[in-house]
Design a protein around this motif. Structure first.
Motif, PDB file in Angstrom:
ATOM      1  N   CYS A 123      25.993  67.623 171.000  1.00  0.00           N
ATOM      2  CA  CYS A 123      26.085  67.221 169.596  1.00  0.00           C
ATOM      3  C   CYS A 123      26.253  68.459 168.715  1.00  0.00           C
ATOM      4  CB  CYS A 123      24.837  66.441 169.195  1.00  0.00           C
ATOM      5  SG  CYS A 123      24.810  65.939 167.457  1.00  0.00           S
ATOM      6  N   PRO A 124      27.254  68.479 167.827  1.00  0.00           N
ATOM      7  CA  PRO A 124      27.458  69.664 166.985  1.00  0.00           C
ATOM      8  C   PRO A 124      26.416  69.826 165.886  1.00  0.00           C
ATOM      9  CG  PRO A 124      29.032  67.965 166.405  1.00  0.00           C
ATOM     10  CD  PRO A 124      28.308  67.464 167.618  1.00  0.00           C
ATOM     11  N   VAL A 125      25.611  68.788 165.637  1.00  0.00           N
ATOM     12  CA  VAL A 125      24.571  68.883 164.605  1.00  0.00           C
ATOM     13  C   VAL A 125      23.373  69.621 165.183  1.00  0.00           C
ATOM     14  CG1 VAL A 125      23.150  67.619 162.962  1.00  0.00           C
ATOM     15  CG2 VAL A 125      25.379  66.681 163.662  1.00  0.00           C
ATOM     16  N   LEU A 126      22.936  70.674 164.495  1.00  0.00           N
ATOM     17  CA  LEU A 126      21.844  71.501 164.971  1.00  0.00           C
ATOM     18  C   LEU A 126      20.497  70.897 164.576  1.00  0.00           C
ATOM     19  CD1 LEU A 126      23.376  74.962 163.959  1.00  0.00           C
ATOM     20  CD2 LEU A 126      23.585  73.763 166.147  1.00  0.00           C
ATOM     21  N   GLN A 127      19.434  71.461 165.134  1.00  0.00           N
ATOM     22  CA  GLN A 127      18.090  70.988 164.827  1.00  0.00           C
ATOM     23  C   GLN A 127      17.824  71.084 163.326  1.00  0.00           C
ATOM     24  OE1 GLN A 127      14.982  73.247 166.721  1.00  0.00           O
ATOM     25  NE2 GLN A 127      13.402  72.475 165.352  1.00  0.00           N
ATOM     26  N   LEU A 152      32.519  79.003 163.249  1.00  0.00           N
ATOM     27  CA  LEU A 152      31.908  78.755 161.959  1.00  0.00           C
ATOM     28  C   LEU A 152      30.742  77.778 162.070  1.00  0.00           C
ATOM     29  CD1 LEU A 152      34.980  78.456 159.551  1.00  0.00           C
ATOM     30  CD2 LEU A 152      33.697  80.489 160.227  1.00  0.00           C
ATOM     31  N   THR A 153      29.779  77.945 161.193  1.00  0.00           N
ATOM     32  CA  THR A 153      28.642  77.033 161.078  1.00  0.00           C
ATOM     33  C   THR A 153      28.532  76.591 159.628  1.00  0.00           C
ATOM     34  OG1 THR A 153      27.467  78.153 162.865  1.00  0.00           O
ATOM     35  CG2 THR A 153      26.164  76.736 161.424  1.00  0.00           C
ATOM     36  N   ALA A 154      28.344  75.302 159.424  1.00  0.00           N
ATOM     37  CA  ALA A 154      28.146  74.761 158.085  1.00  0.00           C
ATOM     38  C   ALA A 154      26.651  74.576 157.849  1.00  0.00           C
ATOM     39  CB  ALA A 154      28.876  73.430 157.933  1.00  0.00           C
ATOM     40  N   VAL A 155      26.168  75.001 156.689  1.00  0.00           N
ATOM     41  CA  VAL A 155      24.770  74.847 156.308  1.00  0.00           C
ATOM     42  C   VAL A 155      24.715  73.985 155.049  1.00  0.00           C
ATOM     43  CG1 VAL A 155      22.686  76.009 155.511  1.00  0.00           C
ATOM     44  CG2 VAL A 155      24.040  77.015 157.345  1.00  0.00           C
ATOM     45  N   ARG A 156      23.830  72.991 155.069  1.00  0.00           N
ATOM     46  CA  ARG A 156      23.652  72.099 153.935  1.00  0.00           C
ATOM     47  C   ARG A 156      22.165  71.976 153.605  1.00  0.00           C
ATOM     48  NH1 ARG A 156      28.401  72.973 154.411  1.00  0.00           N
ATOM     49  NH2 ARG A 156      30.081  71.464 154.772  1.00  0.00           N
ATOM     50  N   VAL A 157      21.853  71.819 152.322  1.00  0.00           N
ATOM     51  CA  VAL A 157      20.486  71.549 151.888  1.00  0.00           C
ATOM     52  C   VAL A 157      20.502  70.257 151.072  1.00  0.00           C
ATOM     53  CG1 VAL A 157      18.525  72.349 150.516  1.00  0.00           C
ATOM     54  CG2 VAL A 157      19.832  73.982 151.878  1.00  0.00           C
ATOM     55  N   ASP A 161      16.499  62.980 144.800  1.00  0.00           N
ATOM     56  CA  ASP A 161      16.467  62.996 143.338  1.00  0.00           C
ATOM     57  C   ASP A 161      16.736  61.580 142.829  1.00  0.00           C
ATOM     58  OD1 ASP A 161      16.397  64.112 140.694  1.00  0.00           O
ATOM     59  OD2 ASP A 161      18.585  64.069 140.670  1.00  0.00           O
ATOM     60  N   LYS A 162      15.781  61.029 142.134  1.00  0.00           N
ATOM     61  CA  LYS A 162      15.891  59.671 141.596  1.00  0.00           C
ATOM     62  C   LYS A 162      16.184  58.671 142.710  1.00  0.00           C
ATOM     63  CE  LYS A 162      17.446  61.324 137.070  1.00  0.00           C
ATOM     64  NZ  LYS A 162      18.534  61.299 136.049  1.00  0.00           N
ATOM     65  N   HIS A 163      15.464  58.807 143.814  1.00  0.00           N
ATOM     66  CA  HIS A 163      15.547  57.916 144.985  1.00  0.00           C
ATOM     67  C   HIS A 163      16.888  58.040 145.719  1.00  0.00           C
ATOM     68  CE1 HIS A 163      12.044  56.217 143.042  1.00  0.00           C
ATOM     69  NE2 HIS A 163      12.776  55.842 142.005  1.00  0.00           N
ATOM     70  N   ARG A 164      17.659  59.074 145.429  1.00  0.00           N
ATOM     71  CA  ARG A 164      18.963  59.249 146.064  1.00  0.00           C
ATOM     72  C   ARG A 164      19.003  60.559 146.851  1.00  0.00           C
ATOM     73  NH1 ARG A 164      22.845  58.868 140.946  1.00  0.00           N
ATOM     74  NH2 ARG A 164      21.395  60.551 140.388  1.00  0.00           N
ATOM     75  N   LEU A 165      19.669  60.520 147.988  1.00  0.00           N
ATOM     76  CA  LEU A 165      19.872  61.738 148.776  1.00  0.00           C
ATOM     77  C   LEU A 165      20.919  62.596 148.078  1.00  0.00           C
ATOM     78  CD1 LEU A 165      19.181  63.205 151.484  1.00  0.00           C
ATOM     79  CD2 LEU A 165      21.219  62.108 152.425  1.00  0.00           C
ATOM     80  N   THR A 166      20.559  63.833 147.769  1.00  0.00           N
ATOM     81  CA  THR A 166      21.439  64.706 146.988  1.00  0.00           C
ATOM     82  C   THR A 166      21.614  66.034 147.694  1.00  0.00           C
ATOM     83  OG1 THR A 166      20.641  63.686 144.938  1.00  0.00           O
ATOM     84  CG2 THR A 166      21.814  65.769 144.740  1.00  0.00           C
ATOM     85  N   GLN A 167      22.863  66.421 147.864  1.00  0.00           N
ATOM     86  CA  GLN A 167      23.169  67.729 148.447  1.00  0.00           C
ATOM     87  C   GLN A 167      23.124  68.771 147.342  1.00  0.00           C
ATOM     88  OE1 GLN A 167      26.638  68.403 151.290  1.00  0.00           O
ATOM     89  NE2 GLN A 167      27.335  69.579 149.516  1.00  0.00           N
ATOM     90  N   VAL A 168      22.327  69.833 147.537  1.00  0.00           N
ATOM     91  CA  VAL A 168      22.156  70.855 146.505  1.00  0.00           C
ATOM     92  C   VAL A 168      22.652  72.228 146.945  1.00  0.00           C
ATOM     93  CG1 VAL A 168      20.241  69.671 145.385  1.00  0.00           C
ATOM     94  CG2 VAL A 168      19.776  71.253 147.265  1.00  0.00           C
ATOM     95  N   MET A 169      23.207  72.330 148.155  1.00  0.00           N
ATOM     96  CA  MET A 169      23.752  73.607 148.615  1.00  0.00           C
ATOM     97  C   MET A 169      24.652  73.354 149.810  1.00  0.00           C
ATOM     98  SD  MET A 169      22.991  75.964 151.324  1.00  0.00           S
ATOM     99  CE  MET A 169      23.456  77.658 151.672  1.00  0.00           C
ATOM    100  N   ALA A 170      25.792  74.049 149.867  1.00  0.00           N
ATOM    101  CA  ALA A 170      26.726  73.927 150.989  1.00  0.00           C
ATOM    102  C   ALA A 170      27.425  75.257 151.194  1.00  0.00           C
ATOM    103  CB  ALA A 170      27.747  72.818 150.733  1.00  0.00           C
ATOM    104  N   TRP A 171      27.544  75.663 152.465  1.00  0.00           N
ATOM    105  CA  TRP A 171      28.217  76.933 152.784  1.00  0.00           C
ATOM    106  C   TRP A 171      28.686  76.884 154.222  1.00  0.00           C
ATOM    107  CZ3 TRP A 171      30.135  80.513 149.806  1.00  0.00           C
ATOM    108  CH2 TRP A 171      30.500  81.759 150.341  1.00  0.00           C
ATOM    109  N   GLU A 172      29.842  77.503 154.494  1.00  0.00           N
ATOM    110  CA  GLU A 172      30.357  77.633 155.854  1.00  0.00           C
ATOM    111  C   GLU A 172      30.756  79.080 156.088  1.00  0.00           C
ATOM    112  OE1 GLU A 172      32.394  75.494 153.730  1.00  0.00           O
ATOM    113  OE2 GLU A 172      30.951  73.867 153.967  1.00  0.00           O
ATOM    114  N   ASP A 173      30.399  79.580 157.258  1.00  0.00           N
ATOM    115  CA  ASP A 173      30.752  80.965 157.578  1.00  0.00           C
ATOM    116  C   ASP A 173      30.427  81.222 159.042  1.00  0.00           C
ATOM    117  OD1 ASP A 173      31.574  83.568 157.324  1.00  0.00           O
ATOM    118  OD2 ASP A 173      30.270  84.034 155.620  1.00  0.00           O
TER     119      ASP A 173
END
Length: 247
Positions: A123-127, A152-157, A161-173
């Motif tokens: 699975c390409p998704v890391l721990q 490359l590895t993609a990192v997401r945070v 927020d207000k009961h919704r899943l919100t992505q607040v950071m994204a980077w690939e390198d």
């Protein structure tokens, strides 16, 4: 008020003798000078006549937030959200990146091998990692996935927020390390300059409600590695000794 002590001549003589004895014994552990202090130099402002501007010429993506639609957060607990489902949602929404004829097609195809969960098998998704990065007392989610084929590895945070899943950071390198420190995500990447690496740090900003890129620097990691000298080829290599060949 108690009377001040009177310093007689004999008392002063005794103090001077004690000081001389301590000085003769060497270092007394007191303060020592560090040498002359360099003169402070104020910064020089260059090109003061440049016209002021109100916006950057290039978009850097300082604030990168996105509500992830279609993924519920039971009880506002981000640990109840499947990281594989989050990445699968991104892969499905970006066929130009992860389709069969796209740059990261292998990531798209290997998402089918995530039946055992993130960080398992091929699975390409890391721990996933959970920590309160926003300071609201609740865990946030930091996850990564490999963008294959390639390095490359993609990192997401993500936060809730207000009961919704919100992505607040994204980077690939191409990454040599990822760290969580306080309210920050630190990513280290190899540099083209031998003996150095890039260090990028995103830190949670309450005003923007996003992880902002607060540090971008190049750091020295060690001495430059010397290229080993080639082995002379004019003479044939020595024959192995009988003891070595008999092992």
């Amino acid at each position: 008020m108690p009377p001040r002590p009177v310093r007689t001549a004999s008392t002063v003589a005794l103090l001077l003798a004690t000081l001389a004895a301590l000085t003769a014994c060497g270092d007394t552990g007191g303060l020592r000078g560090a040498g002359p202090t360099p003169t402070a130099i104020s910064p020089d402002k260059l090109w003061p006549g440049l016209p002021p501007v109100s916006s950057p010429a290039f978009e850097i993506g300082e604030v990168n937030t996105e509500v992830i639609k279609g993924i519920a957060v039971p009880g506002d607990d981000i640990r109840e959200v499947d990281p594989v489902a989050i990445v699968r949602k991104e892969v499905t929404a970006s066929p130009g990146d992860y389709g069969s004829d796209s740059p990261y097609h292998e990531t798209g195809s290997r998402m089918a091998e995530c039946g055992e969960g993130a960080g398992k098998g091929r699975c390409p998704v890391l721990q996933p990692y959970y920590r309160d990065l926003t300071g609201d007392g609740r865990d946030d989610l930091t996850l990564g996935f490999r963008q294959l084929p390639g390095k490359l590895t993609a990192v997401r945070v993500y936060t809730v927020d207000k009961h919704r899943l919100t992505q607040v950071m994204a980077w690939e390198d191409a990454m040599s390390g990822v760290e969580l420190a306080g309210r920050s995500v630190i990513i280290r990447s190899p540099s083209e300059v031998a003996g150095y690496e890039y260090r990028l740090q995103w830190t949670w900003d309450r005003q923007q409600k996003a992880m902002l890129l607060t540090h971008d620097e190049m750091l020295r990691t060690g001495p430059r590695k010397k290229t080993p000298s080639p082995t002379p080829t004019s003479a044939p290599p020595p024959s192995p000794s009988p003891s070595a060949s008999g092992r």
